[in-house]
Design an enzyme around this catalytic site. Structure first.
Site, PDB file in Angstrom:
ATOM      1  N   ILE A  14       0.824  -1.223   0.000  1.00  0.00           N
ATOM      2  CA  ILE A  14       0.000   0.000   0.000  1.00  0.00           C
ATOM      3  C   ILE A  14       0.851   1.263   0.000  1.00  0.00           C
ATOM      4  CG2 ILE A  14      -2.072  -0.996   1.038  1.00  0.00           C
ATOM      5  CD1 ILE A  14      -1.118   0.107   3.713  1.00  0.00           C
ATOM      6  N   GLY A  15       2.161   1.078   0.090  1.00  0.00           N
ATOM      7  CA  GLY A  15       3.000   2.276   0.057  1.00  0.00           C
ATOM      8  C   GLY A  15       4.465   1.927   0.203  1.00  0.00           C
ATOM      9  N   THR A  16       5.319   2.712  -0.424  1.00  0.00           N
ATOM     10  CA  THR A  16       6.766   2.473  -0.282  1.00  0.00           C
ATOM     11  C   THR A  16       7.452   3.792   0.069  1.00  0.00           C
ATOM     12  OG1 THR A  16       7.013   2.881  -2.636  1.00  0.00           O
ATOM     13  CG2 THR A  16       6.853   0.576  -1.962  1.00  0.00           C
ATOM     14  N   GLY A  17       8.453   3.682   0.937  1.00  0.00           N
ATOM     15  CA  GLY A  17       9.236   4.861   1.322  1.00  0.00           C
ATOM     16  C   GLY A  17      10.695   4.583   1.064  1.00  0.00           C
ATOM     17  N   SER A  18      11.548   5.532   1.492  1.00  0.00           N
ATOM     18  CA  SER A  18      12.979   5.351   1.210  1.00  0.00           C
ATOM     19  C   SER A  18      13.551   4.183   2.021  1.00  0.00           C
ATOM     20  CB  SER A  18      13.744   6.646   1.535  1.00  0.00           C
ATOM     21  OG  SER A  18      13.186   7.268   2.661  1.00  0.00           O
ATOM     22  N   CYS A  22       5.045  -0.487   3.102  1.00  0.00           N
ATOM     23  CA  CYS A  22       3.852  -0.805   3.896  1.00  0.00           C
ATOM     24  C   CYS A  22       2.983  -1.799   3.146  1.00  0.00           C
ATOM     25  CB  CYS A  22       3.048   0.458   4.199  1.00  0.00           C
ATOM     26  SG  CYS A  22       3.749   1.465   5.506  1.00  0.00           S
ATOM     27  N   LYS A  37       4.621  -2.362   8.436  1.00  0.00           N
ATOM     28  CA  LYS A  37       5.645  -1.539   7.808  1.00  0.00           C
ATOM     29  C   LYS A  37       6.928  -2.356   7.910  1.00  0.00           C
ATOM     30  CE  LYS A  37       7.694   3.093   8.291  1.00  0.00           C
ATOM     31  NZ  LYS A  37       7.669   4.309   9.142  1.00  0.00           N
ATOM     32  N   ASP A 140       7.164  15.241  10.658  1.00  0.00           N
ATOM     33  CA  ASP A 140       6.885  14.979   9.244  1.00  0.00           C
ATOM     34  C   ASP A 140       5.384  14.961   8.988  1.00  0.00           C
ATOM     35  OD1 ASP A 140       7.774  12.456   6.749  1.00  0.00           O
ATOM     36  OD2 ASP A 140       7.612  14.630   6.639  1.00  0.00           O
TER      37      ASP A 140
HETATM   38  C1  LIG Z   1      -4.665   4.893  -1.297  1.00  0.00           C
HETATM   39  N1  LIG Z   1      -4.348   4.603   0.089  1.00  0.00           N
HETATM   40  C2  LIG Z   1      -4.811   3.482   0.644  1.00  0.00           C
HETATM   41  O1  LIG Z   1      -5.535   2.707   0.075  1.00  0.00           O
HETATM   42  C3  LIG Z   1      -4.410   3.239   2.059  1.00  0.00           C
HETATM   43  C4  LIG Z   1      -5.229   2.670   3.039  1.00  0.00           C
HETATM   44  C5  LIG Z   1      -6.662   2.212   2.885  1.00  0.00           C
HETATM   45  N2  LIG Z   1      -4.520   2.621   4.207  1.00  0.00           N
HETATM   46  C6  LIG Z   1      -3.263   3.142   3.981  1.00  0.00           C
HETATM   47  C7  LIG Z   1      -2.182   3.267   4.900  1.00  0.00           C
HETATM   48  C8  LIG Z   1      -2.169   2.917   6.257  1.00  0.00           C
HETATM   49  C9  LIG Z   1      -3.179   2.300   7.065  1.00  0.00           C
HETATM   50  O2  LIG Z   1      -4.316   1.934   6.696  1.00  0.00           O
HETATM   51  N3  LIG Z   1      -2.710   2.163   8.332  1.00  0.00           N
HETATM   52  C10 LIG Z   1      -1.415   2.657   8.408  1.00  0.00           C
HETATM   53  C11 LIG Z   1      -0.529   2.729   9.495  1.00  0.00           C
HETATM   54  C12 LIG Z   1       0.739   3.285   9.303  1.00  0.00           C
HETATM   55  C13 LIG Z   1       1.098   3.748   8.031  1.00  0.00           C
HETATM   56 CL1  LIG Z   1       2.708   4.401   7.807  1.00  0.00          CL
HETATM   57  C14 LIG Z   1       0.232   3.670   6.933  1.00  0.00           C
HETATM   58  C15 LIG Z   1      -1.045   3.124   7.144  1.00  0.00           C
HETATM   59  C16 LIG Z   1      -3.179   3.537   2.638  1.00  0.00           C
HETATM   60  C17 LIG Z   1      -1.966   4.149   2.002  1.00  0.00           C
END
Ligand SMILES: CNC(=O)c1c(C)[nH]c(/C=C2\C(=O)Nc3ccc(Cl)cc32)c1C
Length: 278
Positions: A14-18, A22, A37, A140
Site C-alpha cells: 500500500i505504500g513504499t518509502g525510502s 507498507c 511496515k 513529518d
Molecule cells: C490509497 N491509500 C490506501 O488505500 C491506504 C489505506 C486504505 N490505508 C493506507 C495506509 C495505512 C493504514 O491503513 N494504516 C497505516 C498505518 C501506518 C502507516 Cl505508515 C500507513 C497506514 C493507505 C496508504
C-alpha cells in the site's frame, strides 16, 4: 509478546518509502486487517538501528484515538527486516484524497477540514503533553501521514522521523521535514520545536482547502524564500474567513506568535465551528 510473520497473510503493498514498505496484511487467527511496515535494517548503521528502535518504542508509548495504533513488532533476523504492525485505516491517507479532488475538480467540505484540524490538534496535544521531561515531535506532518479510519476519525501516523526531545539533553539537530512544510525557523537553521509541528499543521489545513501547499517554488532556494517571507494566497473564496484566520495564525512566521495546541483547541472560532460539526 511479539508475534511471527507466519501469523499474517500479506494481501498487497500500500505504500513504499525510502527505508520501508507498507503492506496490507490479515491476521490468520482473527481475520482482522492490519498494516505492517517492513523496514530493512541489514545495511543500517548502529545509529540508524537505534533511531529505528526509538521509533518503535515511541509508537508503543502512544495510545490515542487520533494516533495510528501500534500493535506489535516482529524482528525477522533471517532477512534483517523489522515488521511494525499497525492499525488498518480503511479511509486511506489525505494525500490520496487531495489527488482525487484535483482529478475531479472538486473541493473538500469545510466541515471535514474543521474536523481534521480539531482531531489533529488532539493528536499533537498527546504528542506535546509533558510526559516528565519528554516532548514528542512528529517532524513529518503531511497529507500522506494522516489517515482516516472507517468511522471518519482522523489518525496521525508514520512517526518515521519522530524523535523524543529530552528537555535535558542537547541533540544534534538535523534539518528534517517535507520541504513544502518546512517552517521558517528550521529553514534558518534553528531548532525544530513543537511550534514547527504547528506550522506543518497550518500547511496541511491550507492544502486541504487549496489542494496545494501554501508555499511552492521551482526549487528549494525559491521555496525557502517564500516560506521565510510567509505570504500566501487566501484559501478559495467559498471557504470562510474564520478558517482563513485560523490558518493565518498557524502560519505565523515568528514561532513565538504561533498558538500552542491548547490555544487552538480553546480558540473561540475553533470551538464554534467544531461544535457545529459534532
Ligand atoms: C490509497 N491509500 C490506501 O488505500 C491506504 C489505506 C486504505 N490505508 C493506507 C495506509 C495505512 C493504514 O491503513 N494504516 C497505516 C498505518 C501506518 C502507516 Cl505508515 C500507513 C497506514 C493507505 C496508504
Amino acid at each position: 509478546m511479539s508475534g511471527h510473520i507466519e501469523d499474517y497473510e500479506v494481501l498487497n503493498v500500500i505504500g513504499t518509502g525510502s527505508f520501508s514498505t507498507c503492506y496490507k496484511v490479515q491476521k490468520k487467527s482473527n481475520g482482522h486487517l492490519y498494516v505492517w511496515k517492513a523496514v530493512g535494517y541489514g545495511g543500517m548503521s548502529e545509529e540508524k538501528k537505534q533511531l529505528l528502535v526509538s521509533e518503535v518504542n515511541l509508537l508503543s508509548e502512544l495510545r490515542h484515538p487520533n494516533i495510528v495504533q501500534y500493535f506489535d513488532r516482529i524482528i525477522h533476523k533471517e532477512t534483517a527486516t523489522l515488521y511494525i504492525i499497525m492499525e488498518w485505516c480503511e479511509g486511506g491517507d489525505l494525500a490520496t484524497l487531495i489527488t482525487k479532488c484535483k482529478k475531479s475538480n472538486s473541493f473538500l467540505d469545510e466541515g471535514f477540514i474543521w474536523r481534521v484540524l480539531y482531531q489533529m490538534c488532539h493528536a499533537l496535544h498527546e504528542c506535546h503533553r509533558n510526559i516528565p521531561n519528554i516532548t514528542i515531535l512528529h517532524r513529518d506532518i503531511k497529507p500522506a501521514n494522516v489517515f482516516l479510519d472507517g468511522a471518519g476519525n482522523v489518525k496521525l501516523g508514520d512517526f518515521g522521523l519522530a524523535r523524543i526531545l529530552h528537555k535535558d539533553a542537547s541533540f544534534a539537530q538535523t534539518v528534517v521535514g517535507t520541504p513544502y512544510y518546512m517552517s521558517p525557523e528550521v529553514i534558518k537553521g534553528g531548532k525544530y520545536n513543537i511550534k514547527s509541528d504547528i506550522w506543518s499543521l497550518g500547511c496541511l489545513v491550507y492544502e486541504l482547502c487549496s489542494l496545494s501547499p501554501p508555499f511552492t517554488g521551482p526549487n528549494i532556494k525559491h521555496l525557502a524564500l517564500k516560506i521565510k517571507e510567509g505570504k500566501f494566497s487566501r484559501i478559495p473564496a467559498h471557504y470562510s474567513d474564520d478558517l482563513q484566520k485560523i490558518i493565518s495564525l498557524l502560519l505565523s512566521v515568528e514561532h513565538k506568535f504561533r498558538p500552542t495546541i491548547e490555544m487552538i483547541l480553546h480558540h473561540p472560532i475553533v470551538v464554534t465551528h467544531v461544535a457545529q460539526e459534532t
